[in-house]
Motif scaffolding. Structure first.
Motif, PDB file in Angstrom:
ATOM      1  N   PRO A 292       0.642  -1.185  -0.073  1.00  0.00           N
ATOM      2  CA  PRO A 292      -0.239   0.052   0.063  1.00  0.00           C
ATOM      3  C   PRO A 292       0.786   1.404  -0.010  1.00  0.00           C
ATOM      4  O   PRO A 292       0.409   2.290  -0.457  1.00  0.00           O
ATOM      5  CB  PRO A 292      -0.729  -0.239   1.214  1.00  0.00           C
TER       6      PRO A 292
ATOM      7  N   ALA B 180       1.091   2.472  -3.437  1.00  0.00           N
ATOM      8  CA  ALA B 180      -0.183   2.942  -4.068  1.00  0.00           C
ATOM      9  C   ALA B 180      -0.145   4.341  -3.528  1.00  0.00           C
ATOM     10  O   ALA B 180      -0.880   5.315  -4.091  1.00  0.00           O
ATOM     11  CB  ALA B 180      -1.223   2.058  -3.647  1.00  0.00           C
ATOM     12  N   ARG B 181       0.183   4.871  -2.145  1.00  0.00           N
ATOM     13  CA  ARG B 181      -0.174   5.982  -1.428  1.00  0.00           C
ATOM     14  C   ARG B 181       0.730   6.886  -2.413  1.00  0.00           C
ATOM     15  O   ARG B 181       0.064   8.155  -2.207  1.00  0.00           O
ATOM     16  CB  ARG B 181       0.346   5.884  -0.124  1.00  0.00           C
TER      17      ARG B 181
ATOM     18  N   PRO C  29      -4.406  13.239  -2.779  1.00  0.00           N
ATOM     19  CA  PRO C  29      -5.799  12.741  -2.288  1.00  0.00           C
ATOM     20  C   PRO C  29      -6.830  13.319  -3.370  1.00  0.00           C
ATOM     21  O   PRO C  29      -6.802  14.394  -3.699  1.00  0.00           O
ATOM     22  CB  PRO C  29      -5.958  13.342  -0.863  1.00  0.00           C
TER      23      PRO C  29
ATOM     24  N   ARG D 158      -3.824  11.767   4.168  1.00  0.00           N
ATOM     25  CA  ARG D 158      -2.708  10.871   4.199  1.00  0.00           C
ATOM     26  C   ARG D 158      -3.382   9.443   3.626  1.00  0.00           C
ATOM     27  O   ARG D 158      -2.471   8.412   3.109  1.00  0.00           O
ATOM     28  CB  ARG D 158      -2.328  10.365   5.689  1.00  0.00           C
ATOM     29  N   ARG D 159      -4.625   9.456   3.731  1.00  0.00           N
ATOM     30  CA  ARG D 159      -5.214   8.039   3.450  1.00  0.00           C
ATOM     31  C   ARG D 159      -5.113   7.561   1.945  1.00  0.00           C
ATOM     32  O   ARG D 159      -5.240   8.235   1.013  1.00  0.00           O
ATOM     33  CB  ARG D 159      -6.872   8.145   3.807  1.00  0.00           C
ATOM     34  N   THR D 160      -5.304   6.287   1.933  1.00  0.00           N
ATOM     35  CA  THR D 160      -5.409   5.568   0.680  1.00  0.00           C
ATOM     36  C   THR D 160      -6.457   4.793   0.472  1.00  0.00           C
ATOM     37  O   THR D 160      -6.674   4.063   1.435  1.00  0.00           O
ATOM     38  CB  THR D 160      -4.073   4.572   0.723  1.00  0.00           C
TER      39      THR D 160
ATOM     40  N   THR E  94     -13.253   8.617  -2.283  1.00  0.00           N
ATOM     41  CA  THR E  94     -11.861   8.191  -2.811  1.00  0.00           C
ATOM     42  C   THR E  94     -11.673   8.196  -4.196  1.00  0.00           C
ATOM     43  O   THR E  94     -10.690   8.070  -4.762  1.00  0.00           O
ATOM     44  CB  THR E  94     -11.615   7.000  -2.391  1.00  0.00           C
TER      45      THR E  94
ATOM     46  N   ARG F  56     -12.309   5.975  -6.132  1.00  0.00           N
ATOM     47  CA  ARG F  56     -11.747   4.791  -6.442  1.00  0.00           C
ATOM     48  C   ARG F  56     -13.123   3.768  -7.386  1.00  0.00           C
ATOM     49  O   ARG F  56     -14.152   3.938  -6.913  1.00  0.00           O
ATOM     50  CB  ARG F  56     -11.398   3.789  -5.313  1.00  0.00           C
TER      51      ARG F  56
ATOM     52  N   VAL G 151     -10.429   2.648   3.496  1.00  0.00           N
ATOM     53  CA  VAL G 151      -9.487   3.340   3.265  1.00  0.00           C
ATOM     54  C   VAL G 151      -8.293   3.354   4.518  1.00  0.00           C
ATOM     55  O   VAL G 151      -8.817   2.970   5.651  1.00  0.00           O
ATOM     56  CB  VAL G 151      -9.661   5.055   3.217  1.00  0.00           C
ATOM     57  N   ASP G 152      -7.158   3.233   4.188  1.00  0.00           N
ATOM     58  CA  ASP G 152      -6.096   3.112   4.897  1.00  0.00           C
ATOM     59  C   ASP G 152      -5.458   4.655   5.533  1.00  0.00           C
ATOM     60  O   ASP G 152      -5.150   5.712   4.417  1.00  0.00           O
ATOM     61  CB  ASP G 152      -4.969   2.579   4.426  1.00  0.00           C
TER      62      ASP G 152
ATOM     63  N   ALA H 190      -3.394   5.767   7.399  1.00  0.00           N
ATOM     64  CA  ALA H 190      -1.899   5.939   7.453  1.00  0.00           C
ATOM     65  C   ALA H 190      -1.463   6.377   9.021  1.00  0.00           C
ATOM     66  O   ALA H 190      -0.353   7.166   9.057  1.00  0.00           O
ATOM     67  CB  ALA H 190      -0.933   6.771   6.637  1.00  0.00           C
TER      68      ALA H 190
END
Length: 577
Positions: free
Chosen positions: A33, A36-37, A42, A91-93, A153, A155, A510-511, A513
Motif C-alpha cells: 500500500p 499505492a499511496r 488525495p 494521508r489516506r489510501t 476516494t 476509486r 481506506v487506510d 496511515a
C-alpha cells in the motif's frame, strides 16, 4: 514475526487456492500500500448522485404526500471504536470500493402463492407498489452505473454485492427477472395471462389499492390516487442496462422459503404455484389473523386453514414459470454462462456448488481485502437464520488463513506466519436475527450457530473490518465492541429496495496511515425522479411512482430510515499494535 496493524500490510491475500470442500480460500499476492499511496494526491470528493447531495423528502406534513428533493445528509464521523486523527484525509489510501444492494424483492405480484389478505397483520404481505419492483431495481442499477466510483476516494467500484431476498417468493420467473436486471436485457414483468393483470389490485376488494378503479378502498380513503391504465403499463417490457461492475449473490430467506417464511417442499403449496386458483379475500378478519399466525410458525395449521376458506378463489391463468426453485437451482442459474453479465461466472458460487448445495464462498473485493459471503438461511424455513457448523468452522479457517495475529478462544493473542488481509463479511441476516437453530433437513444432526456466537468469533480476528447485511429493511450501523480496541468491528445493515427509503450503500475502505482504517459509507437512491406525472408510464415514471407509493404505504415504518449515525458515515477502526 509479522507485525499486523490495520494500517500496514506485509502483503495481501487473493482468492485462488482451493480449501475446504472445494470452497475458495486464500492464496497470496504481492502488494504494497505504500507504493499505492505515493501514486497520487488525495482525490476531491464528489457528492453528485448520492444522498450527500440530496435525498427524498415528503411535501406537506400529513396524508398522502408526494416527494421532492431535500437537503443531502452530511457525513458523520463515528468514534465508537476508535478516535479519528486529524489530517487523515490527506494521508489516506483507498483500498476498496464496494456497493451493497439488499432486499430488492423482485416480485411476481400475480402469483397464486401469495397471502396478501394478511397484510393488516403482516404489512409486508401486500404493498401498493409491488407491481413495479422491476422498474425500481433497474433505476437503482442505473444509479450504480452512473456513479461508477466511490464519492470520497473516487476509486472505481470493485464489486457489487446483493445481500439476499433477491426474489420475493423463490419463483423461477422472479429469479430470471433478477438475473436479467443485473446482467442486462429486457424483462416483461408479467405472468399468467399475457394480455391482462390477474391479481389483487383489480379484485375490487377494499382491502387493497385498486388503482384503476373508482372504488373507495382503504388506500384511497387515505389519499391514494386513482391511476387508470397503471396495471397494464406496469406489465409492459422494460430494459435494464445491467451492472457495469462484477457482482456477487448472497442467499436470503425469500430466496429459500415460501414467502420467506414457510419450509420448502410442502406438496399442496408447491402445486399452488403453478395452479389456477388465487385466494384474494378470506371469509373473515379472524380467519386472516389465524392464517397470518400459521404463516409464521405452523405450516400444518396453514394447510388446514386454507382448505377451510369458503369464499371462492379467483381463477387465474396457470404459468409454469412460477415453479419454485431449490437452493441448488438458484445456484445453477447463477452458474449458467448465459447469466455471466459483467462477471464473474457464478457470481461467487463455486463451480460445483450446484451439486454440493454450498451457498457460501470467498471472493477478492480488491487486493488486500477479501469478502466472505455467508449463507445465513435455514433450510428448515421461517424468517430468521443461523449457520451450520460446517460453515461456521469454514469461516474460522478462512480468517485464520489471512491473520498473522489473532486471539484464541481463551482470549490469548496468537502469532503465526501468515500473509495478512482484511475481511468484510456479507450475509442476509443480522446478528440479532440469527437465532433460528432448527435442524437443517439435509443435515439434521449438524449443530447450528446463532448470530451472537458468530460475533464472538469475529472479535477474535482484528483483520475483520465489517459485517454487512440486510433482512430488517432498516438503515442501522452497530459498533461491535471487542475486548481490545483492535477487536472491534462494524455491523452495517442497509434498508431494502422495496420498502421506503429504498436505498443501497457504497462502502469505501481506506487506510488512514495513522494506525486506523476508515469505512466511508454513503447511501444512494434509484436514478429516477422524485416526482412524475401519474400518466407518465415510462420506465422512469413508474420507478418514481414505485418510490412514492412505498413512502405512503399504510404500513410504512419511519424507523426503517434510520438516523444520521446510520446514513452517511465514516466508521473508524483501531489497529492491533
Amino acid at each position: 514475526m509479522n507485525r499486523l496493524n490495520r494500517r500496514t500490510f506485509l502483503g495481501a491475500a487473493g482468492v485462488g487456492a482451493l480449501g475446504l470442500s472445494g470452497i475458495p480460500l486464500l492464496g497470496s499476492r504481492s502488494w504494497n500500500p505504500l507504493t499505492a499511496r505515493a501514486a497520487a494526491a488525495p482525490p476531491t470528493a464528489s457528492i453528485a448522485g448520492t444522498t450527500l447531495e440530496s435525498v427524498a423528502v415528503p411535501l406537506g406534513t400529513s396524508g398522502y404526500r408526494r416527494l421532492t428533493a431535500g437537503p443531502g445528509w452530511p457525513l458523520v464521523v463515528r468514534t465508537d471504536l476508535a478516535a479519528p486523527q486529524s489530517g487523515r484525509e490527506d494521508r489516506r489510501t483507498a483500498l476498496a470500493s464496494v456497493v451493497q444492494l439488499t432486499d430488492v424483492h423482485v416480485l411476481d405480484s400475480q402469483s397464486p402463492v401469495r397471502f396478501e389478505y394478511v397484510h393488516p397483520f403482516q404489512g409486508a404481505a401486500f404493498r401498493p407498489q409491488e407491481t413495479m419492483t422491476a422498474q425500481g431495481l433497474i433505476s437503482l442499477i442505473s444509479r450504480v452505473n452512473s456513479l461508477r466510483m466511490g464519492p470520497h476516494t473516487r476509486r472505481d467500484f470493485d464489486a457489487v454485492v446483493t445481500t439476499g431476498d433477491n426474489s420475493d417468493n423463490k419463483e423461477f420467473v422472479e429469479l430470471g427477472w433478477f438475473l436479467t436486471a443485473l446482467n442486462g436485457g429486457t424483462i416483461t414483468p408479467n405472468t399468467g395471462d399475457p394480455t391482462r393483470y390477474e391479481g389483487v389490485q383489480n379484485s375490487g376488494a377494499d382491502l387493497y389499492w385498486n388503482p384503476e378503479s373508482s372504488i373507495r378502498d382503504i388506500y384511497k380513503k387515505v389519499g391514494f390516487p386513482e391511476i387508470p391504465g397503471l396495471l397494464s403499463a406496469a406489465l409492459q417490457p422494460v430494459t435494464s442496462p445491467g451492472l457495469q461492475t462484477k457482482w456477487y449473490s448472497v442467499f436470503g430467506n425469500h430466496d429459500d422459503s415460501v414467502e420467506g417464511t414457510l419450509p420448502s417442499g410442502i406438496p399442496p403449496l408447491e402445486a399452488m404455484y403453478t395452479g389456477d386458483k388465487k385466494f384474494e379475500v378470506p371469509d373473515s378478519s379472524e380467519q386472516s389473523a389465524q392464517i397470518s399466525s400459521a404463516l409464521s410458525s405452523d405450516p400444518t395449521a396453514l394447510l388446514n386453514l386454507l382448505s377451510a376458506i369458503t369464499t371462492p378463489p379467483r381463477i387465474v391463468t396457470p404459468d409454469a414459470r412460477r415453479k419454485p426453485f431449490t437452493p441448488r437451482e438458484y445456484i445453477a442459474a447463477h452458474l449458467d454462462p448465459a447469466n455471466k453479465g459483467p462477471g464473474p461466472i457464478g457470481h461467487g458460487f463455486a463451480p460445483d456448488a450446484a451439486e454440493t448445495g454450498i451457498g457460501y464462498y470467498t471472493f477478492e473485493i480488491a487486493p488486500g481485502v477479501i469478502g466472505i459471503s455467508m449463507d445465513s438461511t435455514n433450510r428448515a424455513g421461517f424468517v430468521d437464520g443461523s449457520l451450520g457448523e460446517a460453515q461456521f468452522k469454514w469461516i474460522e479457517q478462512v480468517l485464520l488463513a489471512g491473520s498473522s495475529k489473532y486471539y484464541d478462544t481463551n482470549g490469548a493473542l496468537v502469532t503465526q506466519s501468515r500473509t495478512d488481509t482484511y475481511f468484510v463479511l456479507f450475509s442476509h441476516h443480522t446478528s440479532t436475527t440469527m437465532a433460528n437453530t432448527l435442524p437443517d433437513p439435509e443435515r439434521p444432526l449438524e449443530p447450528r450457530y446463532k448470530g451472537a456466537q458468530l460475533v464472538d468469533m469475529l472479535h477474535r480476528f482484528p483483520n475483520v473490518l465489517a459485517w454487512v447485511n440486510g433482512h430488517t429493511h432498516e438503515n442501522r450501523i452497530t459498533p461491535q465492541v471487542g475486548q481490545t480496541p483492535a477487536q472491534g468491528f462494524w455491523e452495517i445493515n442497509t434498508a431494502s429496495h422495496i420498502d421506503f427509503p429504498q436505498q443501497g450503500r457504497i462502502i469505501e475502505v481506506v487506510d488512514n496511515a495513522d494506525g486506523t482504517v476508515s469505512l466511508l459509507t454513503t447511501l444512494i437512491e434509484a436514478d429516477s425522479p422524485y416526482q412524475a406525472d401519474y400518466d407518465d408510464f415510462s420506465q422512469l415514471g413508474l420507478a418514481s411512482l414505485y418510490r412514492e407509493l412505498s413512502f405512503n404505504d399504510i404500513h410504512a415504518d419511519p424507523k426503517l430510515l434510520g438516523g444520521s449515525p446510520d446514513h452517511n458515515v465514516e466508521l473508524v477502526l483501531a489497529t492491533l499494535r
